[in-house]
Design an enzyme around this catalytic site. Structure first.
Site, PDB file in Angstrom:
ATOM      1  N   ASN A 174     -10.261  -0.388   0.291  1.00 37.39           N
ATOM      2  CA  ASN A 174      -8.800  -0.279   0.285  1.00 37.39           C
ATOM      3  C   ASN A 174      -8.272  -0.833  -1.040  1.00 37.39           C
ATOM      4  OD1 ASN A 174      -6.050  -0.571   0.621  1.00 37.39           O
ATOM      5  ND2 ASN A 174      -6.187  -1.461   2.671  1.00 37.39           N
TER       6      ASN A 174
ATOM      7  N   CYS B  96       0.803  -1.234   0.000  1.00 40.02           N
ATOM      8  CA  CYS B  96       0.000   0.000   0.000  1.00 40.02           C
ATOM      9  C   CYS B  96       0.833   1.280   0.000  1.00 40.02           C
ATOM     10  CB  CYS B  96      -0.936  -0.003   1.196  1.00 40.02           C
ATOM     11  SG  CYS B  96      -2.043  -1.408   1.191  1.00 40.02           S
TER      12      CYS B  96
ATOM     13  N   HIS C  58      -4.010   7.121   3.331  1.00 37.74           N
ATOM     14  CA  HIS C  58      -4.308   5.807   2.778  1.00 37.74           C
ATOM     15  C   HIS C  58      -5.732   5.429   3.213  1.00 37.74           C
ATOM     16  CE1 HIS C  58      -3.991   1.773   1.490  1.00 37.74           C
ATOM     17  NE2 HIS C  58      -3.694   1.228   2.649  1.00 37.74           N
TER      18      HIS C  58
HETATM   19  O1  UT7 Z   1      -3.550  -1.330   3.695  1.00 37.11           O
HETATM   20  C1  UT7 Z   1      -3.184  -1.965   4.853  1.00 37.11           C
HETATM   21  C2  UT7 Z   1      -4.070  -3.156   5.010  1.00 37.11           C
HETATM   22  N1  UT7 Z   1      -4.723  -3.391   6.230  1.00 37.11           N
HETATM   23  C3  UT7 Z   1      -5.436  -2.571   7.011  1.00 37.11           C
HETATM   24  O2  UT7 Z   1      -5.490  -1.398   6.891  1.00 37.11           O
HETATM   25  C4  UT7 Z   1      -6.224  -3.217   8.121  1.00 37.11           C
HETATM   26  C5  UT7 Z   1      -6.147  -2.514   9.428  1.00 37.11           C
HETATM   27  N2  UT7 Z   1      -7.094  -3.144  10.350  1.00 37.11           N
HETATM   28  C6  UT7 Z   1      -8.425  -2.878  10.323  1.00 37.11           C
HETATM   29  O3  UT7 Z   1      -8.881  -2.069   9.526  1.00 37.11           O
HETATM   30  C7  UT7 Z   1      -9.308  -3.569  11.332  1.00 37.11           C
HETATM   31  O4  UT7 Z   1      -8.502  -4.265  12.253  1.00 37.11           O
HETATM   32  C8  UT7 Z   1     -10.325  -4.551  10.675  1.00 37.11           C
HETATM   33  C9  UT7 Z   1     -11.384  -3.769   9.929  1.00 37.11           C
HETATM   34  C10 UT7 Z   1      -9.620  -5.522   9.762  1.00 37.11           C
HETATM   35  C11 UT7 Z   1     -11.037  -5.351  11.757  1.00 37.11           C
HETATM   36  O5  UT7 Z   1     -11.673  -4.447  12.666  1.00 37.11           O
HETATM   37  P1  UT7 Z   1     -11.469  -4.658  14.230  1.00 37.11           P
HETATM   38  O6  UT7 Z   1     -12.288  -3.642  14.905  1.00 37.11           O
HETATM   39  O7  UT7 Z   1      -9.985  -4.646  14.495  1.00 37.11           O
HETATM   40  O8  UT7 Z   1     -12.112  -6.061  14.461  1.00 37.11           O
HETATM   41  P2  UT7 Z   1     -11.455  -7.355  15.088  1.00 37.11           P
HETATM   42  O9  UT7 Z   1     -10.495  -7.983  14.144  1.00 37.11           O
HETATM   43  O10 UT7 Z   1     -10.976  -7.017  16.475  1.00 37.11           O
HETATM   44  O11 UT7 Z   1     -12.733  -8.281  15.207  1.00 37.11           O
HETATM   45  C12 UT7 Z   1     -13.843  -7.930  16.044  1.00 37.11           C
HETATM   46  C13 UT7 Z   1     -14.935  -8.940  15.823  1.00 37.11           C
HETATM   47  C14 UT7 Z   1     -14.442 -10.375  15.879  1.00 37.11           C
HETATM   48  O12 UT7 Z   1     -15.425 -11.155  16.531  1.00 37.11           O
HETATM   49  P3  UT7 Z   1     -15.251 -11.574  18.057  1.00 37.11           P
HETATM   50  O13 UT7 Z   1     -13.965 -12.331  18.136  1.00 37.11           O
HETATM   51  O14 UT7 Z   1     -15.221 -10.274  18.826  1.00 37.11           O
HETATM   52  O15 UT7 Z   1     -16.470 -12.393  18.326  1.00 37.11           O
HETATM   53  C15 UT7 Z   1     -14.366 -10.781  14.425  1.00 37.11           C
HETATM   54  O16 UT7 Z   1     -14.527 -12.173  14.259  1.00 37.11           O
HETATM   55  O17 UT7 Z   1     -15.521  -8.784  14.513  1.00 37.11           O
HETATM   56  C16 UT7 Z   1     -15.532 -10.041  13.850  1.00 37.11           C
HETATM   57  N3  UT7 Z   1     -15.406  -9.785  12.416  1.00 37.11           N
HETATM   58  C17 UT7 Z   1     -16.469  -9.580  11.620  1.00 37.11           C
HETATM   59  N4  UT7 Z   1     -17.793  -9.534  11.867  1.00 37.11           N
HETATM   60  C18 UT7 Z   1     -18.605  -9.287  10.836  1.00 37.11           C
HETATM   61  C19 UT7 Z   1     -14.274  -9.715  11.674  1.00 37.11           C
HETATM   62  N5  UT7 Z   1     -14.598  -9.454  10.378  1.00 37.11           N
HETATM   63  C20 UT7 Z   1     -15.948  -9.370  10.328  1.00 37.11           C
HETATM   64  C21 UT7 Z   1     -16.860  -9.125   9.295  1.00 37.11           C
HETATM   65  N6  UT7 Z   1     -18.167  -9.093   9.597  1.00 37.11           N
HETATM   66  N7  UT7 Z   1     -16.460  -8.907   8.024  1.00 37.11           N
END
Ligand code: UT7
Length: 338
Positions: free
Chosen positions: A288, A119, A258
């Protein structure tokens, strides 16, 4: 061309962008994995993204964006002396996507190579082009960032498949009457390398039945760790780029972060003290798109009259590596008004 201080200046002469027509909405994703429109919007800020059709390759989108940048700059393809393509989804491992474009753009004899930093690739490539132009070695350099992340997205993994989209953006960099790339700051913290990667397809794990069965040809990410890295890296790298440019945040007319997550964008703008009306955001429509987020947003902002000659743009990115890259870009009179 020399700047007032007697040095040769370099900046962006033309901007272009290309996005596939097919729109993939959050509602459609609800039918593919266990997710919801509400979760995606509130956790990421994304409503929809664009997906390339199966006949398209990364070079096709890059070509479209490059031709638009050239046409807007009024520079013909044969005047391009170097092409740098930032991509992690090249058409094939080699020859580079830049080489494939060299022929199609009619840039006879131009140096052409790909740059692979995920990225952050566009700003890395921009910094390279700036040095070559300012040194006087080259006149017109095409900097393109393009990816079809949909090709390496695991459509069964809800933690990643809702985030990404396909796009390409391009900037023609050439000599200018004023300094253009006022300051940049590039860096890496490889301790986090394992948090964002595509494990197979290289020399470590060449493609075989096992790598396919284990879904190792897809992007894998530890989102929480990348998120933590991003908030710090964006703030620190933006501050350093602005310091190197000899400016303060009050001098920044437009902040182009970004487009990875609206929460990261908001947190970084707040930390830097940049008001929301000076932040350019299009993550809701494209998701993204890897290295293409910044040039696509810049091209769009220019089309809308949000930025133009005389403005200072702060572009800040983070990504695989884990890497960061920030640049303060002064848009000079050579960037034509719309
Ligand atoms: O260009 C660089 C590339 N990467 C990035 O920029 C990513 C940076 N990270 C992020 O943007 C965030 O960490 C994410 C959007 C990927 C995830 O958001 P988060 O608030 O960090 O969520 P999390 O990974 O802590 O997950 C929270 C909950 C989990 O459930 P439990 O364990 O709390 O029951 C996940 O399983 O959300 C769940 N979850 C979803 N639920 C519905 C994860 N993905 C999804 C989904 N739909 N698509």
């Amino acid at each position: 061309m020399k700047t007032k201080t007697g040095e040769r200046g370099a900046s962006i002469l033309g901007l272009g962008r290309a996005l596939p027509e097919r729109v993939l909405t959050n509602r459609e994703l609800e039918t593919m994995v266990d997710t919801s429109d509400e979760w995606i919007k509130t956790r990421t800020g994304i409503s929809e993204r664009r997906i390339a059709d199966e006949h398209m390759a990364t070079s096709d989108l890059c070509e479209e964006a490059a031709l638009q940048a050239l046409q807007r700059a009024g520079v013909p393809g044969e005047s391009v002396e170097m092409i740098i393509v930032a991509t992690v989804t090249p058409d094939m491992v080699f020859p580079s996507t830049a080489c494939l474009l060299q022929d199609r753009l009619g840039a006879e004899g131009a140096a052409a190579f790909d740059l692979q930093v995920g990225c952050t690739g566009f700003i890395y490539a921009l910094a390279v082009a700036d040095k070559f132009v300012r040194s006087g070695a080259y006149e017109n350099i095409l900097v393109i960032a393009g990816d079809l992340l949909s090709r390496i997205t695991d459509w069964e993994d809800r933690s990643t498949c809702v985030l990404f989209g396909d796009a390409a953006g391009a900037a023609l960099v050439g000599p200018t009457s004023e300094a253009g790339i006022l300051g940049s700051y590039l860096g890496t913290d490889a301790k986090g390398a394992h948090h964002l990667k595509m494990p197979a397809g290289g020399s470590l794990h060449p493609a075989c039945t096992e790598t396919v069965e284990q879904r190792m040809h897809y992007l894998r990410m530890n989102g929480r760790e990348v998120f933590k890295f991003a908030v710090t890296a964006m703030g620190d790298s933006a501050s350093e780029a602005v310091r190197r440019a000899g400016l303060t945040f009050d001098d920044i007319d437009c902040y182009i972060p970004h487009q990875a997550n609206i929460r990261i964008i908001d947190a970084s703008a707040k930390r830097l003290g940049i008001p929301r009306d000076r932040v350019y955001i299009n993550i809701d429509r494209y998701g993204n798109t890897s290295g293409a987020t910044v040039p696509v947003a810049m091209a769009e902002a220019w089309e809308e009259g949000v930025i133009g000659p005389g403005d200072n743009v702060l572009a800040v990115t983070f990504g695989a590596g884990l890497s960061w890259a920030a640049a303060v870009i002064h848009l000079t009179e050579e960037l034509k008004n719309r």
